[in-house]
Write a protein that holds these residues in place. Structure first.
Motif, PDB file in Angstrom:
ATOM      1  N   MET A  32      67.473  82.668 123.918  1.00  0.00           N
ATOM      2  CA  MET A  32      68.665  82.037 124.486  1.00  0.00           C
ATOM      3  C   MET A  32      68.461  81.777 125.981  1.00  0.00           C
ATOM      4  O   MET A  32      67.891  82.604 126.679  1.00  0.00           O
ATOM      5  N   PRO A  33      68.881  80.596 126.451  1.00  0.00           N
ATOM      6  CA  PRO A  33      68.789  80.335 127.895  1.00  0.00           C
ATOM      7  C   PRO A  33      69.696  81.282 128.664  1.00  0.00           C
ATOM      8  O   PRO A  33      70.699  81.773 128.146  1.00  0.00           O
ATOM      9  N   TYR A  34      69.347  81.531 129.906  1.00  0.00           N
ATOM     10  CA  TYR A  34      70.149  82.430 130.725  1.00  0.00           C
ATOM     11  C   TYR A  34      70.917  81.638 131.788  1.00  0.00           C
ATOM     12  O   TYR A  34      70.505  80.553 132.192  1.00  0.00           O
ATOM     13  N   ARG A  35      72.009  82.202 132.217  1.00  0.00           N
ATOM     14  CA  ARG A  35      72.838  81.565 133.238  1.00  0.00           C
ATOM     15  C   ARG A  35      72.256  81.845 134.621  1.00  0.00           C
ATOM     16  O   ARG A  35      71.903  82.974 134.920  1.00  0.00           O
ATOM     17  N   ARG A  36      72.172  80.794 135.440  1.00  0.00           N
ATOM     18  CA  ARG A  36      71.626  80.972 136.779  1.00  0.00           C
ATOM     19  C   ARG A  36      72.691  80.639 137.822  1.00  0.00           C
ATOM     20  O   ARG A  36      73.138  79.497 137.935  1.00  0.00           O
ATOM     21  N   LEU A  37      73.084  81.663 138.562  1.00  0.00           N
ATOM     22  CA  LEU A  37      74.076  81.466 139.611  1.00  0.00           C
ATOM     23  C   LEU A  37      73.460  80.704 140.784  1.00  0.00           C
ATOM     24  O   LEU A  37      72.250  80.755 141.001  1.00  0.00           O
ATOM     25  N   PRO A  38      74.256  79.995 141.555  1.00  0.00           N
ATOM     26  CA  PRO A  38      73.730  79.234 142.702  1.00  0.00           C
ATOM     27  C   PRO A  38      73.035  80.153 143.703  1.00  0.00           C
ATOM     28  O   PRO A  38      73.514  81.248 143.981  1.00  0.00           O
ATOM     29  N   ASN A  39      71.921  79.690 144.253  1.00  0.00           N
ATOM     30  CA  ASN A  39      71.216  80.474 145.269  1.00  0.00           C
ATOM     31  C   ASN A  39      70.944  79.664 146.532  1.00  0.00           C
ATOM     32  O   ASN A  39      70.189  80.101 147.401  1.00  0.00           O
ATOM     33  N   THR A  40      71.550  78.476 146.636  1.00  0.00           N
ATOM     34  CA  THR A  40      71.480  77.673 147.856  1.00  0.00           C
ATOM     35  C   THR A  40      72.886  77.206 148.200  1.00  0.00           C
ATOM     36  O   THR A  40      73.776  77.172 147.332  1.00  0.00           O
ATOM     37  N   ASP A  41      73.091  76.830 149.452  1.00  0.00           N
ATOM     38  CA  ASP A  41      74.408  76.348 149.866  1.00  0.00           C
ATOM     39  C   ASP A  41      74.777  75.072 149.120  1.00  0.00           C
ATOM     40  O   ASP A  41      75.932  74.867 148.748  1.00  0.00           O
ATOM     41  N   GLN A  42      73.791  74.205 148.906  1.00  0.00           N
ATOM     42  CA  GLN A  42      74.046  72.963 148.175  1.00  0.00           C
ATOM     43  C   GLN A  42      74.498  73.252 146.747  1.00  0.00           C
ATOM     44  O   GLN A  42      75.435  72.622 146.239  1.00  0.00           O
ATOM     45  N   ALA A  43      73.848  74.221 146.105  1.00  0.00           N
ATOM     46  CA  ALA A  43      74.212  74.589 144.738  1.00  0.00           C
ATOM     47  C   ALA A  43      75.597  75.235 144.697  1.00  0.00           C
ATOM     48  O   ALA A  43      76.374  75.005 143.759  1.00  0.00           O
ATOM     49  N   ARG A  44      75.918  76.041 145.682  1.00  0.00           N
ATOM     50  CA  ARG A  44      77.251  76.662 145.749  1.00  0.00           C
ATOM     51  C   ARG A  44      78.336  75.584 145.879  1.00  0.00           C
ATOM     52  O   ARG A  44      79.364  75.632 145.212  1.00  0.00           O
ATOM     53  N   MET A  45      78.101  74.640 146.793  1.00  0.00           N
ATOM     54  CA  MET A  45      79.073  73.569 146.995  1.00  0.00           C
ATOM     55  C   MET A  45      79.253  72.755 145.714  1.00  0.00           C
ATOM     56  O   MET A  45      80.380  72.402 145.341  1.00  0.00           O
ATOM     57  N   LYS A  46      78.162  72.465 145.032  1.00  0.00           N
ATOM     58  CA  LYS A  46      78.243  71.684 143.796  1.00  0.00           C
ATOM     59  C   LYS A  46      79.028  72.428 142.730  1.00  0.00           C
ATOM     60  O   LYS A  46      79.866  71.834 142.023  1.00  0.00           O
ATOM     61  N   ALA A  47      78.789  73.724 142.609  1.00  0.00           N
ATOM     62  CA  ALA A  47      79.503  74.525 141.604  1.00  0.00           C
ATOM     63  C   ALA A  47      81.004  74.527 141.877  1.00  0.00           C
ATOM     64  O   ALA A  47      81.818  74.389 140.955  1.00  0.00           O
ATOM     65  N   ILE A  48      81.369  74.691 143.142  1.00  0.00           N
ATOM     66  CA  ILE A  48      82.790  74.717 143.502  1.00  0.00           C
ATOM     67  C   ILE A  48      83.417  73.343 143.324  1.00  0.00           C
ATOM     68  O   ILE A  48      84.549  73.215 142.830  1.00  0.00           O
ATOM     69  N   GLU A  49      82.687  72.300 143.710  1.00  0.00           N
ATOM     70  CA  GLU A  49      83.205  70.934 143.571  1.00  0.00           C
ATOM     71  C   GLU A  49      83.456  70.573 142.115  1.00  0.00           C
ATOM     72  O   GLU A  49      84.466  69.933 141.782  1.00  0.00           O
ATOM     73  N   MET A  50      82.537  70.983 141.230  1.00  0.00           N
ATOM     74  CA  MET A  50      82.725  70.690 139.804  1.00  0.00           C
ATOM     75  C   MET A  50      83.935  71.422 139.243  1.00  0.00           C
ATOM     76  O   MET A  50      84.690  70.868 138.428  1.00  0.00           O
TER      77      MET A  50
END
Length: 244
Positions: A1-19
């Motif tokens: 099973m694939p695993y969940r990967r939490l954001p580890n960059t500011d860009q990824a954090r912003m994208k997660a929150i924006e979505m």
């Protein structure tokens, strides 16, 4: 099973929150996969995190833009201080001055070595000593040194000292902005983890593929392990062979 990967960059954090915010705008609350409190938290966090990241980027850019000019000023100050000491040593070598005059500048009388000037603090310390020493020597009747004169040395030294203090201010601005973003990252990571946990819980009864698909609409990121990717490729190849 694939695993969940939490954001580890500011860009990824912003994208997660924006979505998540976008999903909150387009989805009826009764159908939303996370609660009202979480939506309120991300609405509050988003502009604060965005502003903190922009401030950090701006502070770094200002410091970077000034770095080349600062480096030039630093090198010029080192050059003039070094040349002044060399001219002093030549005058001593020609027996126009006695070796003891070096003591005016805080240097040992028996050594013709140029003081260390590689570090900023070296230039600050030796600049003060050399300028004060030349002034004191001349006040006691000594002939002024020229090419370079102490006045010209002082101009470049003062330029460096001003630039040094300004660079320290810019570095402090970067340090404060970095600390602020670090604090915001911790808040963002905790909120995103809680948000994603709620989303996965909401779709926990769905089949795995459908559960991941729905969760990804909220910004969740899943990563397949290398072994899983190879297995999927093998299954895809086997399926293609079966149809041929």
């Amino acid at each position: 099973m694939p695993y969940r990967r939490l954001p580890n960059t500011d860009q990824a954090r912003m994208k997660a929150i924006e979505m998540a915010l976008e999903k909150g705008k387009r989805t009826a609350f009764s159908e939303l996969a996370f609660d009202a409190l979480t939506l309120e938290k991300i609405q509050t966090l988003y502009p604060r995190l965005s502003n903190s990241i922009r401030q950090l980027q701006a502070s770094k850019q200002i410091q970077f833009d000034r770095s080349n000019e600062y480096g030039t000023i630093f090198k010029k100050a080192k050059l003039y201080l070094s040349h002044f000491v060399q001219v002093l040593n030549f005058a001593i070598l020609r027996e126009e001055m006695k070796p003891e005059v070096r003591e005016f500048y805080g240097m040992p009388s028996h050594s013709a070595k140029v003081p260390p000037l590689n570090l900023e603090n070296d230039v600050l310390a030796w600049g003060e000593r050399i300028i004060a020493g030349e002034q004191k020597r001349c006040m006691q009747g000594g002939s002024a040194i020229y090419s370079p004169s102490i006045a010209l040395v002082k101009v470049h030294y003062e330029n460096f000292k001003d630039a040094f203090h300004h660079q320290k201010i810019l570095q402090n601005n970067v340090d404060r902005a970095t600390l602020k973003v670090k604090e915001m990252r911790e808040d963002a990571d905790a909120l995103i983890q809680d948000l994603w946990n709620q989303v996965e819980e909401k779709f926990s009864d769905f089949p795995s593929d459908q559960r991941r698909e729905k969760a990804q609409e909220y910004g969740l990121v899943y990563v397949f392990r290398q072994s899983e990717l190879k297995k999927m490729e093998a299954e895809k190849l086997q399926t293609n062979l079966s149809f041929n």
